[in-house]
Write an enzyme that holds these catalytic residues in place. Structure first.
Site, PDB file in Angstrom:
ATOM      1  N   TYR A  81      -3.802  -2.552  -9.305  1.00 17.92           N
ATOM      2  CA  TYR A  81      -2.597  -1.892  -8.770  1.00 17.92           C
ATOM      3  C   TYR A  81      -1.495  -1.841  -9.841  1.00 17.92           C
ATOM      4  CZ  TYR A  81      -3.549  -1.335  -3.738  1.00 17.92           C
ATOM      5  OH  TYR A  81      -4.025  -0.908  -2.523  1.00 17.92           O
TER       6      TYR A  81
ATOM      7  N   GLU B 218      -9.923 -11.677  15.010  1.00 19.19           N
ATOM      8  CA  GLU B 218     -10.636 -11.678  13.724  1.00 19.19           C
ATOM      9  C   GLU B 218     -10.784 -13.096  13.184  1.00 19.19           C
ATOM     10  OE1 GLU B 218      -9.646  -7.154  12.193  1.00 19.19           O
ATOM     11  OE2 GLU B 218      -8.508  -8.779  11.297  1.00 19.19           O
TER      12      GLU B 218
ATOM     13  N   GLU C 209     -27.509   6.265  16.095  1.00 23.47           N
ATOM     14  CA  GLU C 209     -28.165   7.388  16.788  1.00 23.47           C
ATOM     15  C   GLU C 209     -27.767   7.445  18.255  1.00 23.47           C
ATOM     16  OE1 GLU C 209     -32.485   7.268  17.367  1.00 23.47           O
ATOM     17  OE2 GLU C 209     -32.436   5.112  16.973  1.00 23.47           O
TER      18      GLU C 209
ATOM     19  N   HIS D 272     -33.379   7.984  13.178  1.00 18.59           N
ATOM     20  CA  HIS D 272     -34.066   6.936  13.932  1.00 18.59           C
ATOM     21  C   HIS D 272     -34.813   5.992  12.999  1.00 18.59           C
ATOM     22  CE1 HIS D 272     -36.024   5.121  17.351  1.00 18.59           C
ATOM     23  NE2 HIS D 272     -37.184   5.265  16.747  1.00 18.59           N
TER      24      HIS D 272
ATOM     25  N   LYS E 190      -9.180 -10.858   4.189  1.00 18.63           N
ATOM     26  CA  LYS E 190      -9.750 -11.080   5.536  1.00 18.63           C
ATOM     27  C   LYS E 190     -11.165 -10.527   5.613  1.00 18.63           C
ATOM     28  CE  LYS E 190      -9.908  -8.089   8.220  1.00 18.63           C
ATOM     29  NZ  LYS E 190      -8.822  -7.472   8.936  1.00 18.63           N
TER      30      LYS E 190
ATOM     31  N   SER F  49       0.823  -1.223   0.000  1.00 22.87           N
ATOM     32  CA  SER F  49       0.000   0.000   0.000  1.00 22.87           C
ATOM     33  C   SER F  49       0.853   1.267   0.000  1.00 22.87           C
ATOM     34  CB  SER F  49      -0.897  -0.003   1.237  1.00 22.87           C
ATOM     35  OG  SER F  49      -1.695  -1.151   1.237  1.00 22.87           O
TER      36      SER F  49
ATOM     37  N   CYS G 207      -5.849  -7.279   5.000  1.00 21.53           N
ATOM     38  CA  CYS G 207      -7.153  -6.602   5.134  1.00 21.53           C
ATOM     39  C   CYS G 207      -8.201  -7.048   4.118  1.00 21.53           C
ATOM     40  CB  CYS G 207      -6.989  -5.091   4.948  1.00 21.53           C
ATOM     41  SG  CYS G 207      -5.440  -4.414   5.507  1.00 21.53           S
TER      42      CYS G 207
ATOM     43  N   THR H 131       0.783  -6.902   1.766  1.00 22.59           N
ATOM     44  CA  THR H 131       0.004  -7.613   2.781  1.00 22.59           C
ATOM     45  C   THR H 131      -1.484  -7.275   2.690  1.00 22.59           C
ATOM     46  OG1 THR H 131       1.878  -7.674   4.285  1.00 22.59           O
ATOM     47  CG2 THR H 131      -0.291  -7.942   5.271  1.00 22.59           C
ATOM     48  N   CYS H 132      -1.819  -6.003   2.636  1.00 13.63           N
ATOM     49  CA  CYS H 132      -3.226  -5.596   2.689  1.00 13.63           C
ATOM     50  C   CYS H 132      -4.047  -6.268   1.593  1.00 13.63           C
ATOM     51  CB  CYS H 132      -3.342  -4.075   2.583  1.00 13.63           C
ATOM     52  SG  CYS H 132      -5.040  -3.520   2.458  1.00 13.63           S
TER      53      CYS H 132
ATOM     54  N   TYR I 173      -5.366  -8.325  17.089  1.00 14.38           N
ATOM     55  CA  TYR I 173      -6.271  -8.155  15.951  1.00 14.38           C
ATOM     56  C   TYR I 173      -6.509  -9.480  15.222  1.00 14.38           C
ATOM     57  CZ  TYR I 173      -5.626  -3.009  15.701  1.00 14.38           C
ATOM     58  OH  TYR I 173      -5.620  -1.660  15.942  1.00 14.38           O
ATOM     59  N   ILE I 174      -5.410 -10.085  14.800  1.00 14.54           N
ATOM     60  CA  ILE I 174      -5.538 -11.241  13.902  1.00 14.54           C
ATOM     61  C   ILE I 174      -6.175 -12.411  14.635  1.00 14.54           C
ATOM     62  CG2 ILE I 174      -4.210 -12.908  12.533  1.00 14.54           C
ATOM     63  CD1 ILE I 174      -2.303 -10.611  11.802  1.00 14.54           C
TER      64      ILE I 174
HETATM   65  P1  NDP Z   1      -1.177  -7.644  17.762  1.00 18.00           P
HETATM   66  O1  NDP Z   1      -0.065  -6.734  18.032  1.00 18.00           O
HETATM   67  O2  NDP Z   1      -2.522  -7.101  17.521  1.00 18.00           O
HETATM   68  O3  NDP Z   1      -1.299  -8.689  18.949  1.00 18.00           O
HETATM   69  C1  NDP Z   1      -0.231  -9.522  19.276  1.00 18.00           C
HETATM   70  C2  NDP Z   1      -0.691 -10.492  20.322  1.00 18.00           C
HETATM   71  O4  NDP Z   1       0.292 -11.493  20.486  1.00 18.00           O
HETATM   72  C3  NDP Z   1      -0.915  -9.848  21.672  1.00 18.00           C
HETATM   73  O5  NDP Z   1      -2.046 -10.424  22.248  1.00 18.00           O
HETATM   74  C4  NDP Z   1       0.358 -10.188  22.449  1.00 18.00           C
HETATM   75  O6  NDP Z   1       0.125 -10.404  23.799  1.00 18.00           O
HETATM   76  C5  NDP Z   1       0.764 -11.510  21.821  1.00 18.00           C
HETATM   77  N1  NDP Z   1       2.217 -11.714  21.741  1.00 18.00           N
HETATM   78  C6  NDP Z   1       3.119 -10.837  21.295  1.00 18.00           C
HETATM   79  N2  NDP Z   1       4.350 -11.379  21.308  1.00 18.00           N
HETATM   80  C7  NDP Z   1       4.218 -12.634  21.772  1.00 18.00           C
HETATM   81  C8  NDP Z   1       5.116 -13.701  22.034  1.00 18.00           C
HETATM   82  N3  NDP Z   1       6.417 -13.561  21.802  1.00 18.00           N
HETATM   83  N4  NDP Z   1       4.619 -14.849  22.499  1.00 18.00           N
HETATM   84  C9  NDP Z   1       3.299 -14.992  22.742  1.00 18.00           C
HETATM   85  N5  NDP Z   1       2.398 -14.014  22.509  1.00 18.00           N
HETATM   86  C10 NDP Z   1       2.856 -12.852  22.043  1.00 18.00           C
HETATM   87  O7  NDP Z   1      -0.673  -8.553  16.532  1.00 18.00           O
HETATM   88  P2  NDP Z   1      -1.408  -9.294  15.346  1.00 18.00           P
HETATM   89  O8  NDP Z   1      -0.439 -10.321  14.899  1.00 18.00           O
HETATM   90  O9  NDP Z   1      -2.771  -9.700  15.715  1.00 18.00           O
HETATM   91  O10 NDP Z   1      -1.505  -8.164  14.238  1.00 18.00           O
HETATM   92  C11 NDP Z   1      -0.333  -7.470  13.816  1.00 18.00           C
HETATM   93  C12 NDP Z   1      -0.649  -6.055  13.456  1.00 18.00           C
HETATM   94  O11 NDP Z   1      -1.312  -6.027  12.203  1.00 18.00           O
HETATM   95  C13 NDP Z   1      -1.595  -5.344  14.411  1.00 18.00           C
HETATM   96  O12 NDP Z   1      -0.914  -4.769  15.474  1.00 18.00           O
HETATM   97  C14 NDP Z   1      -2.263  -4.332  13.533  1.00 18.00           C
HETATM   98  O13 NDP Z   1      -1.488  -3.181  13.517  1.00 18.00           O
HETATM   99  C15 NDP Z   1      -2.264  -4.988  12.176  1.00 18.00           C
HETATM  100  N6  NDP Z   1      -3.595  -5.539  11.861  1.00 18.00           N
HETATM  101  C16 NDP Z   1      -4.642  -4.679  11.763  1.00 18.00           C
HETATM  102  C17 NDP Z   1      -5.906  -5.156  11.475  1.00 18.00           C
HETATM  103  C18 NDP Z   1      -7.038  -4.197  11.386  1.00 18.00           C
HETATM  104  O14 NDP Z   1      -6.802  -3.006  11.221  1.00 18.00           O
HETATM  105  N7  NDP Z   1      -8.292  -4.650  11.505  1.00 18.00           N
HETATM  106  C19 NDP Z   1      -6.170  -6.576  11.270  1.00 18.00           C
HETATM  107  C20 NDP Z   1      -4.992  -7.403  11.420  1.00 18.00           C
HETATM  108  C21 NDP Z   1      -3.754  -6.889  11.709  1.00 18.00           C
HETATM  109  P3  NDP Z   1       0.126  -9.234  24.881  1.00 18.00           P
HETATM  110  O15 NDP Z   1      -0.776  -8.156  24.431  1.00 18.00           O
HETATM  111  O16 NDP Z   1      -0.382  -9.926  26.090  1.00 18.00           O
HETATM  112  O17 NDP Z   1       1.522  -8.791  24.989  1.00 18.00           O
END
Ligand code: NDP
Length: 451
Positions: free
Chosen positions: A101, A184, A445, A440, A53, A17, A50, A44-45, A180-181
């Site tokens: 793209y 979702e 609302e 409404h 997904k 992107s 995105c 990726t997106c 997030y992932i």
């Molecule tokens: P996130 O950063 O959202 O979440 C990571 C999760 O993994 C947290 O729960 C964290 O735990 C845990 N974690 C991190 N490191 C470790 C580890 N070494 N061992 C075990 N658990 C771990 O990451 P995602 O992979 O879900 O997504 C990546 C990024 O992609 C997001 O931050 C977001 O920016 C983007 N994204 C956005 C979306 C959207 O806009 N709808 C959809 C998908 C991805 P804890 O919090 O307890 O530390």
């Protein structure tokens, strides 16, 4: 080397992107632009994030709609879900968007190399084919890749990259991570009939989101049958003879799953790019350190998007790419991207959306805050007999009523939040919302009816 001796004005590595926007806009400003992409155009997106997904989220939502429609008088006999049909239709549309793209870049005379590129010297890029080119500016827009923690048997797990390509919906799946992932895909697989277990290392999901929304999502997810394990990190994954996996997690007995998916964050793609060759500074996670104008520690090398690990969201990468291209090649004063008050959404079932400060952050920063909450069961859920409540929270500065944050979980939350985010970004007050007449009956609302 004088300017005209470079092969290109800009060479972009990574056509996701951010890279696409920067290359197209730079070319439109008259720059001679080339770009390299080792995977597929769109990044990726478009290819494995995105876009596909969201298509799966739409597909999954039908499971609930087909159930709920009966209360609205509909009878649907013989309903049946075919994963491969959805998967292949998603692939088809992803390829279509990839084509769009590519066409956009071609129309702007961006030279596209479908191969890996590496920085091999000052202003010098070497392509996998051995071709060497030079550029006045280099933009790194290589994104990020799933981070898989170190544990025995980690080669057996899938990440979101592979989740789109499965041959069948797993009967039971363990998703590790609580972000997030994880949330979702938990929603997606659960709606398709999988038994889903989310295991996180801490005791929170979706860290950073307002606690009321996190609690509500967890409660609704559990009602739908998703199981949560906390303080549970994978220690070992063993592949069994029947093709399933035995998983040992901290403090828990071994359990079997058809698939194990890791969603524990994403790490910047900086390995093997030759950045060390020219002295580009990187952070602990391998992210490229940049200033507010996306410039790295090397004067002619810039970076945008996930590779900089600022805000890992597509629209942010696009803005960074646009600002870079306008500032360097356009006829404008250099400008930077405002990374504050960025709205975001989690496409869980139901979705979450948010903008601005959560309640804890607001209290820390402003001391006295006033919180307005609307906790309601949307009309559609009432008729359907679906016991699922929505929640909207508005957090205001106690001193003057300025809205500091809005947070929502419920149907259409991301669609509603996009408009609400304009008001928060514009520093509007609760009184401005109060002065607006409701539409409404809608879910939205509630935003103007909170007292
Ligand atoms: P996130 O950063 O959202 O979440 C990571 C999760 O993994 C947290 O729960 C964290 O735990 C845990 N974690 C991190 N490191 C470790 C580890 N070494 N061992 C075990 N658990 C771990 O990451 P995602 O992979 O879900 O997504 C990546 C990024 O992609 C997001 O931050 C977001 O920016 C983007 N994204 C956005 C979306 C959207 O806009 N709808 C959809 C998908 C991805 P804890 O919090 O307890 O530390």
């Amino acid at each position: 080397m004088s300017e005209t001796e470079y092969d290109y004005d800009l060479f972009t590595i990574g056509i996701g992107s951010g890279g696409t926007r920067a290359s197209r806009v730079a070319a439109a400003h008259g720059a001679r632009v080339a770009a390299a992409e080792e995977h597929r155009v769109g990044g990726t997106c478009v290819i494995r994030g995105c876009v596909p997904k969201k298509m799966l989220v739409y597909g999954a939502q039908f499971a609930e709609d087909l159930e709920d429609c009966q209360a609205f008088g509909w009878t649907i006999e013989g309903k049946k879900f075919d994963w491969k049909t959805l998967r292949d239709n998603v692939f088809r549309d992803v390829s279509r968007i990839e084509g769009v793209y590519t066409e956009t870049l071609e129309k702007h005379d961006v030279t596209l190399f479908h191969e890996r590129a590496e920085i091999t010297g000052d202003h010098e890029i070497t392509l996998a084919s051995g071709k060497v080119v030079t550029a006045k500016y280099i933009l790194i827009a290589t994104g990020a890749t799933p981070h898989v923690p170190d544990f025995e048997g980690s080669e057996h797990v899938i990440t979101s990259n592979e989740a789109f390509h499965l041959d069948e919906v797993p009967g039971c799946i363990l998703i590790t991570g609580g972000g997030y992932i994880a949330n979702e895909f938990a929603g997606i697989f659960n709606e398709f009939g999988s038994k889903v277990v989310i295991a996180n290392r801490s005791d929170v999901i979706l860290r950073g989101y307002d606690f009321s929304l996190r609690d509500r999502l967890m409660q609704i997810s559990m009602t739908k049958g998703i199981e949560f394990l906390f303080h549970a990190e994978i220690e070992k994954v063993t592949k069994k003879e029947d093709g399933t996996y035995s998983v040992k997690m901290t403090g828990l007995e071994e359990r079997s799953f058809d698939k194990v998916m890791v969603a524990t964050g994403r790490k910047p793609n900086t390995e093997g790019l030759g950045l060390e060759n020219v002295g580009v500074k990187m952070g602990d996670k391998g992210e490229i350190k940049v200033d507010e104008f996306s410039k790295s520690s090397v004067d002619y090398i810039y970076a945008v998007g996930d590779v900089t690990d600022r805000v890992q969201l597509t629209p942010v990468a696009i803005r960074e790419g646009q600002a870079f291209a306008d500032s360097i090649f356009g006829d404008v004063e250099p400008y930077s991207v405002d990374h504050t008050c960025v709205p975001s959404a989690v496409f869980s079932h139901p979705p979450i959306a948010s903008v601005g400060l959560n309640e804890r952050e607001a209290k820390e920063q402003y001391g006295q805050v006033k919180t307005y909450t609307s906790d309601f069961r949307p009309m559609k859920n009432v008729v359907a007999g679906r016991n699922e409540r929505s929640l909207i929270k508005m957090i205001c500065d106690g001193a003057n009523g300025q809205i500091l944050g809005i947070h929502m979980i419920g149907p259409y939350a991301p669609e509603i939040m996009q408009a609400a985010a304009v008001a928060v970004k514009a520093k509007m007050n609760k009184a401005d919302f109060d002065a607006t007449v409701a539409i409404h009956p809608t879910v939205a609302e509630e935003l103007v009816l909170m007292r």
